[in-house]
Design a protein around this motif. Structure first.
Motif, PDB file in Angstrom:
ATOM      1  N   VAL A 182       0.832  -1.204   0.000  1.00  0.00           N
ATOM      2  CA  VAL A 182       0.000   0.000   0.000  1.00  0.00           C
ATOM      3  C   VAL A 182       0.869   1.256   0.000  1.00  0.00           C
ATOM      4  CG1 VAL A 182      -1.555   1.368   1.468  1.00  0.00           C
ATOM      5  CG2 VAL A 182      -2.051  -1.024   1.031  1.00  0.00           C
ATOM      6  N   LEU A 183       2.047   1.178   0.631  1.00  0.00           N
ATOM      7  CA  LEU A 183       2.939   2.332   0.730  1.00  0.00           C
ATOM      8  C   LEU A 183       3.329   2.878  -0.638  1.00  0.00           C
ATOM      9  CD1 LEU A 183       5.383   1.118   3.534  1.00  0.00           C
ATOM     10  CD2 LEU A 183       3.565   2.815   3.764  1.00  0.00           C
ATOM     11  N   LEU A 184       3.375   2.004  -1.637  1.00  0.00           N
ATOM     12  CA  LEU A 184       3.800   2.411  -2.975  1.00  0.00           C
ATOM     13  C   LEU A 184       2.783   3.335  -3.638  1.00  0.00           C
ATOM     14  CD1 LEU A 184       5.128  -1.046  -4.257  1.00  0.00           C
ATOM     15  CD2 LEU A 184       6.433   0.806  -3.197  1.00  0.00           C
ATOM     16  N   GLN A 185       1.564   3.385  -3.079  1.00  0.00           N
ATOM     17  CA  GLN A 185       0.518   4.235  -3.646  1.00  0.00           C
ATOM     18  C   GLN A 185       0.335   5.524  -2.848  1.00  0.00           C
ATOM     19  OE1 GLN A 185      -3.099   1.967  -4.955  1.00  0.00           O
ATOM     20  NE2 GLN A 185      -2.130   0.287  -3.831  1.00  0.00           N
ATOM     21  N   ALA A 186       1.186   5.724  -1.848  1.00  0.00           N
ATOM     22  CA  ALA A 186       1.035   6.885  -0.971  1.00  0.00           C
ATOM     23  C   ALA A 186       1.513   8.158  -1.652  1.00  0.00           C
ATOM     24  CB  ALA A 186       1.819   6.664   0.325  1.00  0.00           C
ATOM     25  N   GLN A 187       0.885   9.266  -1.303  1.00  0.00           N
ATOM     26  CA  GLN A 187       1.322  10.566  -1.786  1.00  0.00           C
ATOM     27  C   GLN A 187       2.452  11.084  -0.891  1.00  0.00           C
ATOM     28  OE1 GLN A 187      -2.162  13.087  -1.872  1.00  0.00           O
ATOM     29  NE2 GLN A 187      -2.570  12.565  -4.012  1.00  0.00           N
ATOM     30  N   SER A 188       3.335  11.899  -1.461  1.00  0.00           N
ATOM     31  CA  SER A 188       4.448  12.517  -0.726  1.00  0.00           C
ATOM     32  C   SER A 188       5.329  11.497  -0.042  1.00  0.00           C
ATOM     33  CB  SER A 188       3.916  13.510   0.331  1.00  0.00           C
ATOM     34  OG  SER A 188       3.075  14.453  -0.265  1.00  0.00           O
ATOM     35  N   VAL A 189       5.384  10.274  -0.594  1.00  0.00           N
ATOM     36  CA  VAL A 189       6.161   9.214   0.037  1.00  0.00           C
ATOM     37  C   VAL A 189       7.649   9.544   0.050  1.00  0.00           C
ATOM     38  CG1 VAL A 189       6.500   7.840  -2.065  1.00  0.00           C
ATOM     39  CG2 VAL A 189       6.388   6.703   0.144  1.00  0.00           C
ATOM     40  N   ASP A 190       8.104  10.350  -0.908  1.00  0.00           N
ATOM     41  CA  ASP A 190       9.519  10.718  -0.968  1.00  0.00           C
ATOM     42  C   ASP A 190       9.931  11.582   0.214  1.00  0.00           C
ATOM     43  OD1 ASP A 190       9.826   9.338  -3.327  1.00  0.00           O
ATOM     44  OD2 ASP A 190       9.424  11.086  -4.589  1.00  0.00           O
ATOM     45  N   ASP A 191       8.958  12.232   0.843  1.00  0.00           N
ATOM     46  CA  ASP A 191       9.263  13.100   1.983  1.00  0.00           C
ATOM     47  C   ASP A 191       9.147  12.374   3.321  1.00  0.00           C
ATOM     48  OD1 ASP A 191       9.532  15.163   0.165  1.00  0.00           O
ATOM     49  OD2 ASP A 191       7.401  15.658   0.257  1.00  0.00           O
ATOM     50  N   TRP A 192       8.740  11.121   3.291  1.00  0.00           N
ATOM     51  CA  TRP A 192       8.521  10.375   4.525  1.00  0.00           C
ATOM     52  C   TRP A 192       9.825   9.960   5.184  1.00  0.00           C
ATOM     53  CZ3 TRP A 192       4.012   6.368   3.631  1.00  0.00           C
ATOM     54  CH2 TRP A 192       2.805   7.068   3.643  1.00  0.00           C
ATOM     55  N   ILE A 193       9.819  10.003   6.497  1.00  0.00           N
ATOM     56  CA  ILE A 193      10.868   9.387   7.317  1.00  0.00           C
ATOM     57  C   ILE A 193      10.145   8.419   8.243  1.00  0.00           C
ATOM     58  CG2 ILE A 193      12.616   9.738   9.097  1.00  0.00           C
ATOM     59  CD1 ILE A 193      13.128  12.494   7.913  1.00  0.00           C
ATOM     60  N   ILE A 194      10.388   7.139   8.067  1.00  0.00           N
ATOM     61  CA  ILE A 194       9.700   6.129   8.869  1.00  0.00           C
ATOM     62  C   ILE A 194      10.521   5.880  10.131  1.00  0.00           C
ATOM     63  CG2 ILE A 194       8.798   3.771   8.903  1.00  0.00           C
ATOM     64  CD1 ILE A 194       8.482   3.986   5.862  1.00  0.00           C
ATOM     65  N   VAL A 195       9.994   6.323  11.257  1.00  0.00           N
ATOM     66  CA  VAL A 195      10.744   6.335  12.511  1.00  0.00           C
ATOM     67  C   VAL A 195      10.845   4.956  13.140  1.00  0.00           C
ATOM     68  CG1 VAL A 195      10.898   7.366  14.815  1.00  0.00           C
ATOM     69  CG2 VAL A 195      10.016   8.718  12.893  1.00  0.00           C
ATOM     70  N   ASN A 196       9.714   4.261  13.233  1.00  0.00           N
ATOM     71  CA  ASN A 196       9.690   2.955  13.905  1.00  0.00           C
ATOM     72  C   ASN A 196       8.489   2.144  13.410  1.00  0.00           C
ATOM     73  OD1 ASN A 196       7.468   4.141  15.245  1.00  0.00           O
ATOM     74  ND2 ASN A 196       8.790   4.873  16.893  1.00  0.00           N
ATOM     75  N   GLU A 197       8.262   0.997  14.038  1.00  0.00           N
ATOM     76  CA  GLU A 197       7.159   0.130  13.619  1.00  0.00           C
ATOM     77  C   GLU A 197       5.814   0.827  13.751  1.00  0.00           C
ATOM     78  OE1 GLU A 197       4.967  -4.090  14.894  1.00  0.00           O
ATOM     79  OE2 GLU A 197       6.795  -3.447  15.932  1.00  0.00           O
ATOM     80  N   SER A 198       5.622   1.515  14.872  1.00  0.00           N
ATOM     81  CA  SER A 198       4.352   2.206  15.105  1.00  0.00           C
ATOM     82  C   SER A 198       4.102   3.264  14.030  1.00  0.00           C
ATOM     83  CB  SER A 198       4.375   2.858  16.493  1.00  0.00           C
ATOM     84  OG  SER A 198       3.190   3.580  16.725  1.00  0.00           O
ATOM     85  N   ASP A 199       5.141   3.992  13.680  1.00  0.00           N
ATOM     86  CA  ASP A 199       5.034   5.030  12.650  1.00  0.00           C
ATOM     87  C   ASP A 199       4.720   4.395  11.289  1.00  0.00           C
ATOM     88  OD1 ASP A 199       5.231   7.655  11.586  1.00  0.00           O
ATOM     89  OD2 ASP A 199       7.243   7.200  10.865  1.00  0.00           O
TER      90      ASP A 199
END
Length: 292
Positions: A182-199
């Motif tokens: 599903v993440l591949l369809q997200a908007q602004s994914v290039d700006d994301w920083i995935i902090v941890n599992e919960s995030d």
């Protein structure tokens, strides 16, 4: 003897051993020595390690001698492809790791000179590659293409959180492949920083909600607006229950919002306000009925 150099870009192609596996390998090397040669790529004046990272670490920590075997490659891409196939030959890969490496091989092969089939049509290349890989691994073509999405999603996570990516691959964190895709369809994914599992789980959740919202708007856009408009505004609504009337108004509001975003004109804004007013009147009418 030249000093061995480790390139992180190559090391990331290898899923680390579990603590138990590393402990058993360490005990074996300490008691019996390093019997298997480390494989290196001789490039210019460097010996770049391509296989045997765990053995090299154990030998270095305990001052144990080791042998090296040189391999010839024309580019770092060729090295990566060899390492990928070498990993796929391991017997101790868990299902998720196997899926990851199959997807990675699919990505690599599509990027190469026409993949397995040197043809001009991009569609033919992808079809041929997935078909031949499905035969190689004895799985369906759809499985290979799902593997590709799984690989791309994990690499997306690894861009900002390599540790989390490894935890998923090692099975320490359990995630559905469909959720990760599903993440591949997200908007602004290039700006994301995935902090941890919960995030990560939160980002998957909001992406799903966003996709569901877009799907609803798209479905309502396909409705014959002339008939639905008459139904909402005419006397026919009197024969509908309240939930049905509210759902019809909701559909018009969603359609009007979409129209406003697309056209950005006064007519779209006017229609949206009109439907919101109808919704307000419907709610107030319900409250009045409850009083009596």
């Amino acid at each position: 003897m030249k000093k061995i150099r480790i390139i992180q870009e190559l090391k990331e192609h290898i899923v680390p051993l579990s603590k138990e596996e590393y402990h058993l390998l360490s005990e074996s090397i300490i008691s019996e020595g390093c019997r298997e040669a480390l494989l290196v790529w001789e490039k210019d004046d460097d010996l770049i390690l391509i296989d045997g990272h765990n053995r090299y670490q154990i030998c270095t920590d305990h001052n144990i001698k080791y042998k090296t075997k040189k391999m010839i490659f024309s580019s770092i891409e060729d090295v990566k492809f060899w390492m990928l196939n070498n990993q796929l030959g391991r017997r101790n890969l868990n299902p998720d790791q196997l899926s990851y490496y199959r997807g990675l091989k699919y990505c690599f092969t599509k990027k190469s000179r026409g993949g397995y089939a040197n043809v001009e049509s991009k569609g033919q290349i992808e079809l041929s590659t997935s078909k031949l890989l499905s035969k190689e691994f004895n799985v369906s073509e759809s499985t290979i293409k799902r593997d590709e999405k799984y690989t791309m999603a994990l690499n997306l996570i690894g861009d900002t959180n390599p540790k989390l990516k490894l935890q998923i691959l090692m099975g320490e964190i359990r995630m559905k492949k469909s959720d990760l895709a599903v993440l591949l369809q997200a908007q602004s994914v290039d700006d994301w920083i995935i902090v941890n599992e919960s995030d990560l789980r939160h980002k998957i959740k909001i992406t799903k909600e966003d996709l569901e919202r877009k799907k609803s708007i798209s479905e309502f856009d396909k409705i014959d607006t002339s008939s639905s408009y008459e139904l909402v505004n005419g006397v026919d609504t009197l024969f509908l229950d309240q939930d049905s009337r509210l759902n019809l108004i909701k559909g018009k509001i969603l359609s009007a919002v979409n129209s406003l975003i697309k056209n950005r004109d006064k007519n779209s804004l006017k229609l949206l306000k009109k439907q919101i007013n109808k919704l307000e009147l419907e709610i107030l009418h319900t409250k009045e009925l409850k009083k009596h």
